[in-house]
Scaffold this active site. Sequence first.
Site, PDB file in Angstrom:
ATOM      1  N   THR A 138       0.821  -1.209   0.000  1.00 14.35           N
ATOM      2  CA  THR A 138       0.000   0.000   0.000  1.00 14.35           C
ATOM      3  C   THR A 138       0.860   1.267   0.000  1.00 14.35           C
ATOM      4  O   THR A 138       2.012   1.244   0.442  1.00 14.35           O
ATOM      5  CB  THR A 138      -0.899  -0.002   1.261  1.00 14.35           C
ATOM      6  OG1 THR A 138      -1.442   1.291   1.462  1.00 14.35           O
ATOM      7  CG2 THR A 138      -0.106  -0.351   2.505  1.00 14.35           C
ATOM      8  N   ASP A 139       0.257   2.382  -0.447  1.00 12.12           N
ATOM      9  CA  ASP A 139       0.963   3.670  -0.375  1.00 12.12           C
ATOM     10  C   ASP A 139       1.051   4.189   1.067  1.00 12.12           C
ATOM     11  O   ASP A 139       1.796   5.125   1.349  1.00 12.12           O
ATOM     12  CB  ASP A 139       0.289   4.710  -1.280  1.00 12.12           C
ATOM     13  CG  ASP A 139      -1.167   5.010  -0.916  1.00 12.12           C
ATOM     14  OD1 ASP A 139      -1.709   4.354  -0.002  1.00 12.12           O
ATOM     15  OD2 ASP A 139      -1.765   5.895  -1.565  1.00 12.12           O
ATOM     16  N   GLU A 140       0.269   3.568   1.978  1.00  8.09           N
ATOM     17  CA  GLU A 140       0.241   4.089   3.356  1.00  8.09           C
ATOM     18  C   GLU A 140       1.579   3.921   4.065  1.00  8.09           C
ATOM     19  O   GLU A 140       1.823   4.547   5.097  1.00  8.09           O
ATOM     20  CB  GLU A 140      -0.889   3.432   4.155  1.00  8.09           C
ATOM     21  CG  GLU A 140      -2.211   3.573   3.426  1.00  8.09           C
ATOM     22  CD  GLU A 140      -3.460   3.339   4.266  1.00  8.09           C
ATOM     23  OE1 GLU A 140      -3.368   3.405   5.495  1.00  8.09           O
ATOM     24  OE2 GLU A 140      -4.514   3.113   3.663  1.00  8.09           O
ATOM     25  N   TYR A 164      -1.671  -0.518  10.972  1.00  8.81           N
ATOM     26  CA  TYR A 164      -1.801  -1.193   9.666  1.00  8.81           C
ATOM     27  C   TYR A 164      -0.617  -0.820   8.770  1.00  8.81           C
ATOM     28  O   TYR A 164       0.062  -1.693   8.211  1.00  8.81           O
ATOM     29  CB  TYR A 164      -3.124  -0.798   8.993  1.00  8.81           C
ATOM     30  CG  TYR A 164      -3.161  -1.114   7.505  1.00  8.81           C
ATOM     31  CD1 TYR A 164      -3.124  -2.431   7.058  1.00  8.81           C
ATOM     32  CD2 TYR A 164      -3.218  -0.095   6.546  1.00  8.81           C
ATOM     33  CE1 TYR A 164      -3.144  -2.737   5.692  1.00  8.81           C
ATOM     34  CE2 TYR A 164      -3.239  -0.390   5.188  1.00  8.81           C
ATOM     35  CZ  TYR A 164      -3.198  -1.709   4.770  1.00  8.81           C
ATOM     36  OH  TYR A 164      -3.209  -2.005   3.422  1.00  8.81           O
ATOM     37  N   LYS A 168       2.410  -3.205   7.255  1.00  8.35           N
ATOM     38  CA  LYS A 168       2.681  -3.381   5.819  1.00  8.35           C
ATOM     39  C   LYS A 168       4.111  -2.929   5.486  1.00  8.35           C
ATOM     40  O   LYS A 168       4.822  -3.583   4.709  1.00  8.35           O
ATOM     41  CB  LYS A 168       1.669  -2.599   4.962  1.00  8.35           C
ATOM     42  CG  LYS A 168       0.251  -3.136   4.996  1.00  8.35           C
ATOM     43  CD  LYS A 168       0.088  -4.543   4.424  1.00  8.35           C
ATOM     44  CE  LYS A 168       0.293  -4.648   2.932  1.00  8.35           C
ATOM     45  NZ  LYS A 168      -0.057  -5.999   2.421  1.00  8.35           N
TER      46      LYS A 168
HETATM   47  P1  NAD Z   1      -9.350  -7.551   2.329  1.00 12.35           P
HETATM   48  O1  NAD Z   1      -9.318  -7.249   3.798  1.00 12.35           O
HETATM   49  O2  NAD Z   1     -10.599  -7.283   1.561  1.00 12.35           O
HETATM   50  O3  NAD Z   1      -8.991  -9.101   2.081  1.00 12.35           O
HETATM   51  C1  NAD Z   1      -7.959  -9.750   2.751  1.00 12.35           C
HETATM   52  C2  NAD Z   1      -8.091 -11.243   2.470  1.00 12.35           C
HETATM   53  O4  NAD Z   1      -7.012 -11.906   3.147  1.00 12.35           O
HETATM   54  C3  NAD Z   1      -9.397 -11.863   2.980  1.00 12.35           C
HETATM   55  O5  NAD Z   1      -9.928 -12.739   2.023  1.00 12.35           O
HETATM   56  C4  NAD Z   1      -8.962 -12.617   4.233  1.00 12.35           C
HETATM   57  O6  NAD Z   1      -9.793 -13.752   4.504  1.00 12.35           O
HETATM   58  C5  NAD Z   1      -7.539 -13.012   3.870  1.00 12.35           C
HETATM   59  N1  NAD Z   1      -6.692 -13.234   5.052  1.00 12.35           N
HETATM   60  C6  NAD Z   1      -6.543 -12.422   6.126  1.00 12.35           C
HETATM   61  N2  NAD Z   1      -5.684 -12.961   6.998  1.00 12.35           N
HETATM   62  C7  NAD Z   1      -5.248 -14.131   6.455  1.00 12.35           C
HETATM   63  C8  NAD Z   1      -4.337 -15.123   6.877  1.00 12.35           C
HETATM   64  N3  NAD Z   1      -3.686 -15.020   8.042  1.00 12.35           N
HETATM   65  N4  NAD Z   1      -4.114 -16.187   6.068  1.00 12.35           N
HETATM   66  C9  NAD Z   1      -4.777 -16.310   4.887  1.00 12.35           C
HETATM   67  N5  NAD Z   1      -5.664 -15.400   4.452  1.00 12.35           N
HETATM   68  C10 NAD Z   1      -5.894 -14.312   5.222  1.00 12.35           C
HETATM   69  O7  NAD Z   1      -8.116  -6.762   1.738  1.00 12.35           O
HETATM   70  P2  NAD Z   1      -7.960  -6.036   0.313  1.00 12.35           P
HETATM   71  O8  NAD Z   1      -8.512  -4.666   0.422  1.00 12.35           O
HETATM   72  O9  NAD Z   1      -8.426  -6.945  -0.739  1.00 12.35           O
HETATM   73  O10 NAD Z   1      -6.367  -5.902   0.246  1.00 12.35           O
HETATM   74  C11 NAD Z   1      -5.573  -6.938  -0.310  1.00 12.35           C
HETATM   75  C12 NAD Z   1      -4.110  -6.544  -0.241  1.00 12.35           C
HETATM   76  O11 NAD Z   1      -3.917  -5.318  -0.948  1.00 12.35           O
HETATM   77  C13 NAD Z   1      -3.634  -6.292   1.192  1.00 12.35           C
HETATM   78  O12 NAD Z   1      -2.317  -6.806   1.295  1.00 12.35           O
HETATM   79  C14 NAD Z   1      -3.632  -4.784   1.318  1.00 12.35           C
HETATM   80  O13 NAD Z   1      -2.662  -4.355   2.230  1.00 12.35           O
HETATM   81  C15 NAD Z   1      -3.300  -4.359  -0.097  1.00 12.35           C
HETATM   82  N6  NAD Z   1      -3.818  -3.041  -0.511  1.00 12.35           N
HETATM   83  C16 NAD Z   1      -5.138  -2.719  -0.316  1.00 12.35           C
HETATM   84  C17 NAD Z   1      -5.607  -1.497  -0.761  1.00 12.35           C
HETATM   85  C18 NAD Z   1      -7.056  -1.102  -0.612  1.00 12.35           C
HETATM   86  O14 NAD Z   1      -7.416   0.038  -0.907  1.00 12.35           O
HETATM   87  N7  NAD Z   1      -7.944  -1.988  -0.196  1.00 12.35           N
HETATM   88  C19 NAD Z   1      -4.733  -0.573  -1.384  1.00 12.35           C
HETATM   89  C20 NAD Z   1      -3.388  -0.955  -1.559  1.00 12.35           C
HETATM   90  C21 NAD Z   1      -2.950  -2.192  -1.134  1.00 12.35           C
HETATM   91  P1  TYD Z   2     -10.689   3.963   4.405  1.00 16.07           P
HETATM   92  O1  TYD Z   2     -11.657   3.531   3.358  1.00 16.07           O
HETATM   93  O2  TYD Z   2     -10.760   3.340   5.757  1.00 16.07           O
HETATM   94  O3  TYD Z   2      -9.227   3.803   3.773  1.00 16.07           O
HETATM   95  P2  TYD Z   2      -7.784   4.338   4.329  1.00 16.07           P
HETATM   96  O4  TYD Z   2      -7.902   4.644   5.755  1.00 16.07           O
HETATM   97  O5  TYD Z   2      -6.950   3.125   4.081  1.00 16.07           O
HETATM   98  O6  TYD Z   2      -7.429   5.502   3.472  1.00 16.07           O
HETATM   99  O7  TYD Z   2     -10.851   5.519   4.585  1.00 16.07           O
HETATM  100  C1  TYD Z   2     -10.711   6.419   3.491  1.00 16.07           C
HETATM  101  C2  TYD Z   2     -10.785   7.823   4.035  1.00 16.07           C
HETATM  102  O8  TYD Z   2     -12.111   8.051   4.531  1.00 16.07           O
HETATM  103  C3  TYD Z   2      -9.850   8.054   5.205  1.00 16.07           C
HETATM  104  O9  TYD Z   2      -9.347   9.392   5.125  1.00 16.07           O
HETATM  105  C4  TYD Z   2     -10.746   7.914   6.425  1.00 16.07           C
HETATM  106  C5  TYD Z   2     -12.083   8.415   5.918  1.00 16.07           C
HETATM  107  N1  TYD Z   2     -13.281   7.791   6.548  1.00 16.07           N
HETATM  108  C6  TYD Z   2     -14.318   8.596   7.043  1.00 16.07           C
HETATM  109  O10 TYD Z   2     -14.265   9.843   6.969  1.00 16.07           O
HETATM  110  N2  TYD Z   2     -15.403   7.994   7.593  1.00 16.07           N
HETATM  111  C7  TYD Z   2     -15.500   6.630   7.710  1.00 16.07           C
HETATM  112  O11 TYD Z   2     -16.521   6.130   8.285  1.00 16.07           O
HETATM  113  C8  TYD Z   2     -14.439   5.814   7.190  1.00 16.07           C
HETATM  114  C9  TYD Z   2     -14.498   4.316   7.271  1.00 16.07           C
HETATM  115  C10 TYD Z   2     -13.345   6.440   6.602  1.00 16.07           C
END
Ligand code: NAD
Ligand code: TYD
Length: 359
Positions: A138-140, A164, A168
């Site tokens: 992630t960019d975070e 988180y 990461k």
């Molecule tokens: P998500 O929370 O929707 O899904 C995570 C999946 O991992 C789930 O299916 C869960 O059951 C599985 N999981 C969790 N713990 C596990 C374990 N110990 N063993 C096996 N499986 C396990 O997450 P997402 O949003 O799909 O993100 C996927 C990846 O992309 C993550 O690594 C996250 O850090 C990265 N990412 C997410 C975003 C975003 O905006 N959602 C952006 C950049 C990077």
């Molecule tokens: P989120 O979807 O949790 O992603 P991230 O924290 O990884 O960026 O949140 C996106 C943005 O929205 C973040 O600045 C937090 C804000 N946010 C709210 O304002 N209200 C909410 O209820 C949630 C879940 C997030």
Amino acid sequence: MLTNESPILVTGGAGFIGSHFVLDWFAEVGTPLVNLDKLTYAGNLRNLQPIADNPGYHFVRGDIQDRALVDKLLAEFSPRAIVHLAAESHVDRSLVGPGDFLATNINGTFVLLEAARAYLDKLDAEDRARFRFLHVSTDEVFGSLKPGDAPFEEHFAFKPNSPYAASKASSDLLVRAWGKSYGFPAIVTNCSNNYGPLQFPEKLLPLVLDRALHGKPLPIYGDGMQVRDWLYVGDHAAALRVALEKGVPGQTYNIGGWNEQANLDTVQMLCALLDEFLPDSPHRPHAQLLTYVTDRPGHDRRYAINATKAERELGWKPKETFATGLRKTVRWYLDNQAWVQEVTSGEYLKWMDTNYGAR
Ligand code: NAD
Ligand code: TYD
């Protein structure tokens, strides 16, 4: 011998991005894929129904921290790559309970790296040269930008601010070290905020969408002027597929949509789309539901990705704009209320109470 027809092992393929990656894989590549997923609250096999009966698809329920299981899968399927998406992924949950984040994101990645290293040791030189480990991050990890700061580039220092992000960043550093110390063939991608169908309604967009449909207050943390760089999830899935094919081991690639939006604007755009799609809703105008609530502790002010390297070296570019992607997303949630109802019961209600009860 490993070939392009050998399976790939995906972790977290039942989650939001993982499901899109798996579906994209069968649409665009179609070679065998093994999906190792623990099915936490965030994993949902319903997401993968369209390919569940594909003979090249194998699902295994299990934890990436289970070394014996990972060893067994590597021996059984002889994959040519691991695409590692499994993670605990929600910042607010990491603030309430960081332990699971350290366990899965750090220790889980460590277990995969060690299992894959042992697997590689048994391969001949040609197969070793073919194998890839794609670590999805992630960019975070880069922390927070001020207005006017240049968007994140791959060489920027890590400054994670939430449990988180720290977990990461730690996993990214392990992957880097395995590459440097052991010549381990890993590629890392750092992506901005994803949105789209199948996202669990704890994240901003699906949460606000669901609440707006039911006429409930839409929680805006702090002043709502935090900026996120939104990327449609299908574009991320495509970027991962291309990174696996063309990425160079030892390199990291920033993936983003060149689309910075303040949260307030994002939520207002979403409300305007609901007004348009639901002309008879008693909750129109949906923007009247916006409610400012206590800010997230340590809330990062701005994320922005410079994706020039991925565009130049991988030949990847996002296809969706925020306007087209958001429209598709809202349409999908309106058409798939059964999916939303399935995931917003039980554990979900407890989480809503924990995170929003006292805000
Ligand atoms: P998500 O929370 O929707 O899904 C995570 C999946 O991992 C789930 O299916 C869960 O059951 C599985 N999981 C969790 N713990 C596990 C374990 N110990 N063993 C096996 N499986 C396990 O997450 P997402 O949003 O799909 O993100 C996927 C990846 O992309 C993550 O690594 C996250 O850090 C990265 N990412 C997410 C975003 C975003 O905006 N959602 C952006 C950049 C990077
Ligand atoms: P989120 O979807 O949790 O992603 P991230 O924290 O990884 O960026 O949140 C996106 C943005 O929205 C973040 O600045 C937090 C804000 N946010 C709210 O304002 N209200 C909410 O209820 C949630 C879940 C997030």
